[in-house]
Scaffold this motif. Structure first.
Motif, PDB file in Angstrom:
ATOM      1  N   GLY A 209       1.983  -0.555  -4.206  1.00 17.50           N
ATOM      2  CA  GLY A 209       1.919   0.820  -3.739  1.00 17.50           C
ATOM      3  C   GLY A 209       3.186   1.169  -2.976  1.00 17.50           C
ATOM      4  O   GLY A 209       4.285   0.741  -3.320  1.00 17.50           O
ATOM      5  N   SER A 210       3.024   1.922  -1.882  1.00 19.29           N
ATOM      6  CA  SER A 210       4.177   2.349  -1.094  1.00 19.29           C
ATOM      7  C   SER A 210       4.859   1.149  -0.446  1.00 19.29           C
ATOM      8  O   SER A 210       4.201   0.238   0.066  1.00 19.29           O
ATOM      9  CB  SER A 210       3.729   3.332  -0.014  1.00 19.29           C
ATOM     10  N   ALA A 212       7.000   1.680   2.087  1.00 19.22           N
ATOM     11  CA  ALA A 212       7.458   2.149   3.395  1.00 19.22           C
ATOM     12  C   ALA A 212       6.621   1.662   4.577  1.00 19.22           C
ATOM     13  O   ALA A 212       7.170   1.445   5.664  1.00 19.22           O
ATOM     14  CB  ALA A 212       7.511   3.675   3.397  1.00 19.22           C
ATOM     15  N   SER A 250       8.559  -3.891   6.895  1.00 16.39           N
ATOM     16  CA  SER A 250       8.082  -2.971   5.870  1.00 16.39           C
ATOM     17  C   SER A 250       7.630  -3.763   4.655  1.00 16.39           C
ATOM     18  O   SER A 250       8.011  -4.930   4.460  1.00 16.39           O
ATOM     19  CB  SER A 250       9.176  -1.979   5.468  1.00 16.39           C
ATOM     20  N   THR A 270       6.015   1.034  -9.026  1.00 19.55           N
ATOM     21  CA  THR A 270       4.922   1.662  -8.281  1.00 19.55           C
ATOM     22  C   THR A 270       3.649   1.671  -9.107  1.00 19.55           C
ATOM     23  O   THR A 270       3.641   2.074 -10.275  1.00 19.55           O
ATOM     24  CB  THR A 270       5.283   3.106  -7.894  1.00 19.55           C
ATOM     25  N   LEU A 275      -1.819   3.238  -4.190  1.00 19.26           N
ATOM     26  CA  LEU A 275      -1.389   4.210  -3.188  1.00 19.26           C
ATOM     27  C   LEU A 275      -2.604   4.767  -2.437  1.00 19.26           C
ATOM     28  O   LEU A 275      -3.585   5.158  -3.059  1.00 19.26           O
ATOM     29  CB  LEU A 275      -0.622   5.351  -3.843  1.00 19.26           C
ATOM     30  N   ALA A 278      -2.259  10.402   1.089  1.00 20.12           N
ATOM     31  CA  ALA A 278      -1.109  10.572   1.983  1.00 20.12           C
ATOM     32  C   ALA A 278      -1.510  10.655   3.447  1.00 20.12           C
ATOM     33  O   ALA A 278      -0.858  10.079   4.325  1.00 20.12           O
ATOM     34  CB  ALA A 278      -0.324  11.820   1.573  1.00 20.12           C
ATOM     35  N   GLU A 281      -2.735   6.995   4.805  1.00 19.13           N
ATOM     36  CA  GLU A 281      -1.845   5.848   4.913  1.00 19.13           C
ATOM     37  C   GLU A 281      -1.376   5.672   6.354  1.00 19.13           C
ATOM     38  O   GLU A 281      -0.928   6.616   7.000  1.00 19.13           O
ATOM     39  CB  GLU A 281      -0.635   6.031   3.997  1.00 19.13           C
ATOM     40  N   GLY A 283       1.332   4.423   8.692  1.00 20.86           N
ATOM     41  CA  GLY A 283       2.754   4.191   8.490  1.00 20.86           C
ATOM     42  C   GLY A 283       3.307   2.977   9.186  1.00 20.86           C
ATOM     43  O   GLY A 283       4.138   2.251   8.632  1.00 20.86           O
TER      44      GLY A 283
END
Length: 328
Positions: A209-210, A212, A250, A270, A275, A278, A281, A283
């Protein structure tokens, strides 16, 4: 460990629970392992224990949603480590009510049983750094606001609040350990470290997934040491205590570090299914574990690189075994 009598571990078939059971048994304690009954009647991660260790463990089966099963498990115990929970965040999106019933009502059943026990001197509840949501300030100490960015996180906020309320209202000897992201051998490949390593061991392109989000990763033996330490600490009664390395990485950096550990170059594609929504998530998570250091001298001993090597060795030795998302 100062308490006498049997020590109960709920969620004993799970990743961290099995390591805690092993540590307690090797330390000479009588351990009762409460595990979730299933049709296969297997013992989850307890199957990894050496036969001589497992022979010292009393395995009892039940469900945290059944108050009588919980009461029977607690009966006669001097200490309770409550790790039982539904822990998979994606599952909490699909079945939030099941997660709430297990994690909140299940904790209430444990607390009620402990409240009525005459033999109990300590209840250690297991929290999660997910209750903080994305960091509003770093490092995150125990006074950081709580933000339920997933049904799982919200359920753990509720569980923690019940524990503190029972301590204040009834004098139940509750303390709460709040580990940041734990990893290590036996962990489900749904978790990020074994996900990366299990893919990297068979190919150079990973589907993730992400990249970040940043996480504070603690090897499981250090997390178990936190459970043992907080159970001995009277100053921790009625309090929440973080444990975490105090450094974050990260997911992208974790991929690079994994490549260095394995001696190969890795790339990432990806995977949309991995995921999170938004607004759900988280961070960044970065622990302030200074309270744990002050109260019971906790310090992480295993480096991130060494922890990755331990997981890689475990996966190499057991390439076909997988563990699910239940810790109950």
């Amino acid at each position: 460990m100062g308490g006498r009598g049997t020590v109960l571990v709920t969620g004993a078939a799970g990743f961290i629970g099995s390591h805690l059971v092993e540590r307690l048994a090797r330390d000479g304690h009588r351990v009762r392992a409460f595990i979730r009954y299933n049709g296969r009647d297997d013992r989850g991660c307890l199957e990894w224990l050496e036969p001589d260790v497992l022979a010292q463990v009393e395995v009892v089966r039940g469900d945290l949603k059944d108050p009588e099963a919980v009461r029977r498990a607690v009966r006669g115990c001097s200490r309770v480590f409550h790790l039982g929970a539904l822990i998979a965040i994606p599952y909490s999106y699909e079945n939030p009510l099941d997660v709430i019933q297990t994690n909140v009502e299940g904790t209430a059943h444990v607390l009620n049983a402990c409240r009525d026990s005459d033999s109990l001197d300590r209840v250690v509840l297991t929290s999660t750094s997910e209750v903080y949501g994305t960091a509003q300030r770093v490092p995150i100490d125990e006074s950081h606001p709580l933000v339920g960015q997933s049904p799982y996180a919200a359920s753990k906020i509720g569980s923690d609040a019940l524990g503190i309320a029972y301590h204040r209202s009834f004098g139940t000897p509750v303390t709460i350990l709040r580990p940041f992201n734990t990893f290590g051998p036996r962990q489900s490949t749904r978790a990020i470290v074994p996900t990366i390593l299990s893919q990297a061991l068979v190919g150079s392109t990973l589907r993730l997934g992400s990249l970040a989000p940043r996480r504070d990763l603690t090897e499981v033996s250090d997390t178990v040491a936190g459970f043992v330490g907080i159970a001995e600490c009277d100053e921790a009664l009625g309090r929440v205590v973080n444990i975490g390395r105090g450094s974050d990485v990260s997911i992208g950096e974790l991929v690079e570090l994994t490549g260095q550990v394995l001696g190969r170059r890795l790339s990432v594609e990806t995977d949309p299914q991995r995921l999170r929504p938004a607004t759900s998530e988280v961070g960044r998570l970065l622990a302030d574990a200074s309270l744990a250091r002050r109260l019971f001298g906790w310090e992480p001993r295993v480096s991130l690189e060494e922890g990755l090597r331990r997981v890689a060795d475990h996966l190499r030795a057991h390439p076909t075994r997988r563990v699910g998302h239940y810790a109950t």
